[in-house]
Design a protein around this motif. Structure first.
Motif, PDB file in Angstrom:
ATOM      1  N   LYS A  34      28.062  92.391  32.869  1.00 40.66           N
ATOM      2  CA  LYS A  34      27.908  93.084  31.588  1.00 40.66           C
ATOM      3  C   LYS A  34      26.443  93.182  31.166  1.00 40.66           C
ATOM      4  CE  LYS A  34      32.358  91.413  29.997  1.00 40.66           C
ATOM      5  NZ  LYS A  34      33.058  90.551  29.051  1.00 40.66           N
ATOM      6  N   GLY A  35      25.529  92.714  32.023  1.00 41.48           N
ATOM      7  CA  GLY A  35      24.114  92.782  31.720  1.00 41.48           C
ATOM      8  C   GLY A  35      23.626  91.654  30.826  1.00 41.48           C
ATOM      9  N   GLU A  36      24.468  90.638  30.607  1.00 39.68           N
ATOM     10  CA  GLU A  36      24.068  89.519  29.763  1.00 39.68           C
ATOM     11  C   GLU A  36      23.299  88.491  30.591  1.00 39.68           C
ATOM     12  OE1 GLU A  36      27.976  88.400  28.628  1.00 39.68           O
ATOM     13  OE2 GLU A  36      28.005  89.717  26.885  1.00 39.68           O
ATOM     14  N   LYS A  37      22.384  87.817  29.950  1.00 39.77           N
ATOM     15  CA  LYS A  37      21.607  86.788  30.640  1.00 39.77           C
ATOM     16  C   LYS A  37      22.498  85.593  30.942  1.00 39.77           C
ATOM     17  CE  LYS A  37      17.306  88.161  28.555  1.00 39.77           C
ATOM     18  NZ  LYS A  37      16.290  87.870  27.563  1.00 39.77           N
ATOM     19  N   SER A  38      22.323  85.034  32.124  1.00 37.29           N
ATOM     20  CA  SER A  38      23.174  83.935  32.574  1.00 37.29           C
ATOM     21  C   SER A  38      22.529  82.578  32.318  1.00 37.29           C
ATOM     22  CB  SER A  38      23.437  84.087  34.066  1.00 37.29           C
ATOM     23  OG  SER A  38      22.231  83.871  34.779  1.00 37.29           O
ATOM     24  N   ALA A  39      23.286  81.542  32.591  1.00 39.89           N
ATOM     25  CA  ALA A  39      22.776  80.179  32.491  1.00 39.89           C
ATOM     26  C   ALA A  39      21.649  79.964  33.496  1.00 39.89           C
ATOM     27  CB  ALA A  39      23.901  79.185  32.727  1.00 39.89           C
ATOM     28  N   SER A  40      21.722  80.622  34.642  1.00 37.11           N
ATOM     29  CA  SER A  40      20.651  80.499  35.638  1.00 37.11           C
ATOM     30  C   SER A  40      19.335  81.018  35.086  1.00 37.11           C
ATOM     31  CB  SER A  40      21.007  81.259  36.922  1.00 37.11           C
ATOM     32  OG  SER A  40      22.120  80.692  37.538  1.00 37.11           O
ATOM     33  N   TYR A  41      19.403  82.096  34.329  1.00 33.23           N
ATOM     34  CA  TYR A  41      18.196  82.643  33.719  1.00 33.23           C
ATOM     35  C   TYR A  41      17.639  81.673  32.681  1.00 33.23           C
ATOM     36  CZ  TYR A  41      14.978  85.874  31.470  1.00 33.23           C
ATOM     37  OH  TYR A  41      13.848  86.450  30.961  1.00 33.23           O
ATOM     38  N   ALA A  42      18.514  81.065  31.896  1.00 35.00           N
ATOM     39  CA  ALA A  42      18.078  80.080  30.904  1.00 35.00           C
ATOM     40  C   ALA A  42      17.391  78.910  31.605  1.00 35.00           C
ATOM     41  CB  ALA A  42      19.262  79.600  30.074  1.00 35.00           C
ATOM     42  N   GLU A  65      13.221  76.368  20.416  1.00 35.73           N
ATOM     43  CA  GLU A  65      12.686  77.378  19.496  1.00 35.73           C
ATOM     44  C   GLU A  65      11.840  78.412  20.238  1.00 35.73           C
ATOM     45  OE1 GLU A  65       9.517  77.563  15.845  1.00 35.73           O
ATOM     46  OE2 GLU A  65      10.790  75.784  15.996  1.00 35.73           O
ATOM     47  N   LYS A  66      10.968  77.955  21.126  1.00 35.73           N
ATOM     48  CA  LYS A  66      10.098  78.872  21.880  1.00 35.73           C
ATOM     49  C   LYS A  66      10.897  79.827  22.764  1.00 35.73           C
ATOM     50  CE  LYS A  66       5.914  77.350  20.901  1.00 35.73           C
ATOM     51  NZ  LYS A  66       4.828  78.110  20.365  1.00 35.73           N
ATOM     52  N   LEU A  67      12.029  79.348  23.313  1.00 30.87           N
ATOM     53  CA  LEU A  67      12.806  80.159  24.251  1.00 30.87           C
ATOM     54  C   LEU A  67      13.999  80.853  23.602  1.00 30.87           C
ATOM     55  CD1 LEU A  67      12.730  77.760  27.328  1.00 30.87           C
ATOM     56  CD2 LEU A  67      11.221  79.691  26.828  1.00 30.87           C
ATOM     57  N   SER A  68      14.181  80.644  22.303  1.00 26.70           N
ATOM     58  CA  SER A  68      15.262  81.286  21.538  1.00 26.70           C
ATOM     59  C   SER A  68      16.663  80.893  22.021  1.00 26.70           C
ATOM     60  CB  SER A  68      15.106  82.812  21.539  1.00 26.70           C
ATOM     61  OG  SER A  68      13.883  83.173  20.962  1.00 26.70           O
ATOM     62  N   TYR A  69      16.832  79.611  22.289  1.00 29.81           N
ATOM     63  CA  TYR A  69      18.137  79.049  22.615  1.00 29.81           C
ATOM     64  C   TYR A  69      18.375  77.882  21.666  1.00 29.81           C
ATOM     65  CZ  TYR A  69      18.282  81.569  27.082  1.00 29.81           C
ATOM     66  OH  TYR A  69      18.314  82.534  28.050  1.00 29.81           O
ATOM     67  N   SER A  70      19.632  77.452  21.538  1.00 27.17           N
ATOM     68  CA  SER A  70      19.896  76.275  20.711  1.00 27.17           C
ATOM     69  C   SER A  70      19.505  75.021  21.496  1.00 27.17           C
ATOM     70  CB  SER A  70      21.368  76.209  20.302  1.00 27.17           C
ATOM     71  OG  SER A  70      22.162  75.723  21.362  1.00 27.17           O
ATOM     72  N   GLU A  71      19.090  74.015  20.777  1.00 26.47           N
ATOM     73  CA  GLU A  71      18.707  72.752  21.392  1.00 26.47           C
ATOM     74  C   GLU A  71      19.893  72.130  22.137  1.00 26.47           C
ATOM     75  OE1 GLU A  71      16.955  68.395  20.025  1.00 26.47           O
ATOM     76  OE2 GLU A  71      16.947  70.050  18.603  1.00 26.47           O
TER      77      GLU A  71
END
Length: 93
Positions: A34-42, A65-71
């Motif tokens: 679906k074009g969504e970023k995966s856990a591998s990308y994170a 915060e820098k990477l725009s993901y939740s802690e």
């Protein structure tokens, strides 16, 4: 010093594996169907950030915060994929 040699060997290994994947055509894609970023990308983003900024990082919330993901997400994902926490990884570096 042994830690410096280990770090250099780690970088050489990462470069070698990446080149082998590129040459073989087995390159990792970081998006699902679906074009969504995966856990591998994170994980790629986290490791890249940790490797570049490890001397300046104060805590996990700063990374999130820098990477725009939740802690919570980054901490859980990192532990699941790497087998150690982000704090342990930083301490080893």
């Amino acid at each position: 010093d042994d830690k410096t040699e280990d770090m250099i060997n780690s970088y050489i290994y990462q470069i070698t594996v990446t080149l082998a994947r590129i040459i073989s055509g087995n390159v990792i894609t970081y998006e699902n169907s679906k074009g969504e970023k995966s856990a591998s990308y994170a994980m790629y983003l986290v490791l890249r950030y940790l490797d570049r900024e490890y001397l300046q990082i104060k805590n996990v919330s700063e990374i999130a915060e820098k990477l725009s993901y939740s802690e919570f997400y980054l901490s859980h994902l990192f532990k699941k994929k790497m087998g150690i926490t982000i704090k342990e990884y930083l301490a080893n570096k």
